[in-house]
Design an enzyme around this catalytic site. Structure first.
Site, short mmCIF file in Angstrom:
data_model
loop_
_atom_site.label_atom_id
_atom_site.label_comp_id
_atom_site.label_asym_id
_atom_site.label_seq_id
_atom_site.Cartn_x
_atom_site.Cartn_y
_atom_site.Cartn_z
N GLY A 46 2.74 6.82 2.98
CA GLY A 46 1.88 5.85 4.15
C GLY A 46 0.62 5.32 3.81
N GLN A 51 -7.12 1.23 5.54
CA GLN A 51 -7.86 2.15 4.41
C GLN A 51 -7.65 1.21 3.06
OE1 GLN A 51 -4.06 4.71 4.99
NE2 GLN A 51 -5.57 6.23 4.11
N CYS A 98 -3.67 12.73 3.47
CA CYS A 98 -4.30 11.70 3.62
C CYS A 98 -4.63 10.93 1.85
CB CYS A 98 -5.09 11.33 4.79
SG CYS A 98 -5.74 9.40 5.30
N LEU A 99 -4.42 9.53 2.43
CA LEU A 99 -4.60 8.97 0.40
C LEU A 99 -6.78 8.65 0.63
CD1 LEU A 99 -2.33 6.67 0.03
CD2 LEU A 99 -2.34 8.49 -1.85
N HIS A 140 0.40 9.58 12.40
CA HIS A 140 -0.97 9.55 11.51
C HIS A 140 -1.04 8.01 11.25
CE1 HIS A 140 -2.82 11.28 7.95
NE2 HIS A 140 -3.09 9.74 7.29
N GLU A 141 -0.49 7.03 10.72
CA GLU A 141 -0.48 5.27 10.40
C GLU A 141 -1.32 4.90 11.44
OE1 GLU A 141 -0.87 5.30 6.52
OE2 GLU A 141 0.45 7.06 7.17
N HIS A 144 -4.52 5.10 12.15
CA HIS A 144 -5.54 4.91 11.09
C HIS A 144 -6.29 3.09 11.66
CE1 HIS A 144 -6.25 6.51 7.81
NE2 HIS A 144 -5.00 7.05 7.42
NI NI Z 1 -4.09 8.58 6.20
#
Ligand code: NI
Length: 172
Positions: A46, A51, A98-99, A140-141, A144
């Site tokens: 995701g 991000q 998470c990235l 989660h996304e 963000h």
């Molecule tokens: Ni994330």
């Protein structure tokens, strides 16, 4: 198509609340494509526009891993514009990564089942139900887009541990 730079927590730009997308333009569709490509390049499931330092309400999700022939279209890829959770039920605790928080994970409690409305890159409005990992990933996304990264949902001592780890982090 281009691979975009992913911000690393606790970068302050990750706290910016994303604004709704008024119209699905070619530029918006392009960002959707770039989000997917950037997510695949980073081997994530995701990625939110926040991000990559674009503060508009768009996320990409794809739970498919492994070989192309094993792909399940129900698991993605999805590009969701203005995603909004309309109903939720139950709780699930999942160990999230998470990235934007490379190499670290933490257990976060979220809704087990959600119903979500969103607009696709084709301009069509969709309604979807999700449970398990797909539900976790979408929540989660969307976090963000609201300026929340998963360490913010952990106990203080865990958040402090990840903050220390990120100070040592050097991009590859
Ligand atoms: Ni994330």
């Amino acid at each position: 198509m281009s691979i975009l730079e992913i911000l690393v927590w606790p970068d302050k730009r990750l706290e910016i609340e994303a604004t709704p997308i008024a119209e699905v333009t070619a530029e918006v569709r392009q960002l959707g494509t770039d989000l997917i490509e950037t997510m695949y390049a980073a081997q994530g499931i995701g990625l939110a526009a926040t991000q990559v330092d674009r503060h508009i309400r768009m996320i990409a999700v794809d739970l498919n891993g492994g070989e192309p022939e094993d792909r399940d279209p129900a698991l993605g890829p999805y590009v969701m514009i203005n995603p909004q959770i309309t109903e939720r039920e139950g709780t699930i605790v999942f160990e999230e990564g998470c990235l934007s928080v490379p190499g670290e994970t933490g257990e976060v409690e979220r809704s087990a089942w959600i119903a979500v409305d969103f607009t696709g890159p084709d301009g069509t409005e969709y309604q979807m139900e999700a449970e398990g990992l797909l539900s976790v990933c979408i929540q989660h996304e969307i976090d963000h887009l609201d300026g929340i990264v998963f360490p913010e949902r952990l106990k203080s001592h865990e958040r402090a541990r990840i903050r220390r780890a990120m100070r040592q982090y050097k991009p590859a």
